[in-house]
Enzyme design. Structure first.
Site, PDB file in Angstrom:
ATOM      1  N   GLU A   3       0.839  -1.199   0.000  1.00 47.18           N
ATOM      2  CA  GLU A   3       0.000   0.000   0.000  1.00 47.18           C
ATOM      3  C   GLU A   3       0.873   1.248   0.000  1.00 47.18           C
ATOM      4  O   GLU A   3       2.000   1.240   0.514  1.00 47.18           O
ATOM      5  CB  GLU A   3      -0.906  -0.017   1.234  1.00 47.18           C
ATOM      6  CG  GLU A   3      -1.871   1.160   1.355  1.00 47.18           C
ATOM      7  CD  GLU A   3      -2.878   1.220   0.230  1.00 47.18           C
ATOM      8  OE1 GLU A   3      -2.509   1.814  -0.809  1.00 47.18           O
ATOM      9  OE2 GLU A   3      -3.999   0.694   0.377  1.00 47.18           O
ATOM     10  N   ASN A 134      -9.847   4.924   1.229  1.00 49.47           N
ATOM     11  CA  ASN A 134      -8.789   4.428   0.348  1.00 49.47           C
ATOM     12  C   ASN A 134      -8.066   5.587  -0.336  1.00 49.47           C
ATOM     13  O   ASN A 134      -7.692   6.548   0.311  1.00 49.47           O
ATOM     14  CB  ASN A 134      -9.371   3.420  -0.649  1.00 49.47           C
ATOM     15  CG  ASN A 134      -8.491   2.189  -0.767  1.00 49.47           C
ATOM     16  OD1 ASN A 134      -7.281   2.285  -0.910  1.00 49.47           O
ATOM     17  ND2 ASN A 134      -9.108   1.021  -0.694  1.00 49.47           N
ATOM     18  N   ASP A 186      -9.433   1.790  -5.989  1.00 54.93           N
ATOM     19  CA  ASP A 186      -8.592   1.603  -4.805  1.00 54.93           C
ATOM     20  C   ASP A 186      -7.664   2.809  -4.665  1.00 54.93           C
ATOM     21  O   ASP A 186      -8.121   3.936  -4.605  1.00 54.93           O
ATOM     22  CB  ASP A 186      -7.823   0.283  -4.957  1.00 54.93           C
ATOM     23  CG  ASP A 186      -7.324  -0.281  -3.644  1.00 54.93           C
ATOM     24  OD1 ASP A 186      -6.770   0.485  -2.830  1.00 54.93           O
ATOM     25  OD2 ASP A 186      -7.453  -1.497  -3.412  1.00 54.93           O
TER      26      ASP A 186
END
Length: 274
Positions: A3, A134, A186
């Site tokens: 991430e 997100n 995302d």
């Protein structure tokens, strides 16, 4: 689960987190990848710090480390942050305020929030009722905020008017839902022309999105679960992509790289003035 990759121009390295493992990784192009920091629980995201290190959104709260991975300061969990949620993605606005959101550990909808960590180390709730906080980013002028809620029955990209001087989120300009065949929106990064590069979880692709939220083009990636992107390199034409691990996909969980014709932007640094 990889991430929030961030290019650190000070050391010419890319840093990113593995959320579930609670790890901060560092990669020097042409060299090796190494583990810079290990937390006792999850790390949701990372941003550059103006002291030469990094700020991490950890399960215990905010952790400030130097370039060697040594903790130099901490700040407590923000209001409403309970054990049933975790941090998930975040970034600094152009003035160096750290925005980071949460998601319920069990996936329950509307339990997440978006927070703003100010320079004094105090976090403020900016948005509530979020299902899965997100991707987040700003246009080159800092007047528009792009924000993805990946959860619930209608994952969407939200485009807000943003007051850069005060750090306040103003009116909603656009609510953009993409065709479900693309996957779930995302993580994202914004290039210097204001186009968004958006990962589509489960769809195995990246979408290039106009500043108004229109899908311009798509690019296939070698794994089904891309998570977030960053521009880097000397000219900010190198596009890096983090992904999530899946037992049925041999390339899942890898870090990917491509050279583009687009140019990214230098990432702001969080300024700690406690």
């Amino acid at each position: 689960m990889g991430e929030r990759p961030v290019w650190d121009d000070r050391y010419r390295v890319l840093v990113w987190v593995d959320i579930i493992s609670g790890e901060l990784h560092r990669y020097r192009p042409g060299g090796n990848e190494d583990l810079l920091f290990k937390a006792w629980a999850s790390i949701g995201t990372v941003a550059l710090g103006d002291w030469g290190g990094y700020v991490l959104a950890c399960q215990s709260g905010f952790v400030f480390i130097d370039a060697r991975g040594v903790v130099v300061d901490t700040a407590p969990r923000p209001p409403g942050f309970d054990d049933d949620v975790r941090f998930n993605d975040g970034a600094c606005d152009p003035r160096g305020r750290f925005f980071v959101g949460t998601v319920a550990v069990d996936g329950s909808p509307e339990k997440g929030r978006l927070y703003r960590l100010d320079h004094d180390g105090v976090a403020t709730v900016m948005l509530e009722g979020i299902s899965e906080s997100n991707g987040i980013g700003w246009d080159p002028d800092g007047a528009t905020l792009y924000y993805v809620d990946s959860g619930g029955t209608s994952p969407a990209l939200h485009i807000f008017d943003y007051d850069l001087d005060s750090g306040q989120i103003r009116g909603l300009l656009e609510h953009v839902e993409f065709d479900s065949s693309l996957g779930v929106p995302d993580g994202l990064v914004v290039d210097h022309l204001g186009f968004l590069w958006l990962a589509f979880w489960g769809g195995g692709l990246i979408g290039k999105v106009s500043p108004r939220g229109e899908l311009v083009s798509t690019y296939d990636v070698p794994t089904k679960f891309p998570t977030c992107l960053a521009f880097g390199g000397e000219q900010y034409r190198d596009l890096y992509l983090t992904t999530a691990r899946d037992t049925e996909d041999g390339l899942a969980g890898h870090l990917f790289h491509a050279v583009t014709q687009s140019v990214g932007m230098r990432q702001p640094r969080f300024q700690l003035r406690k």
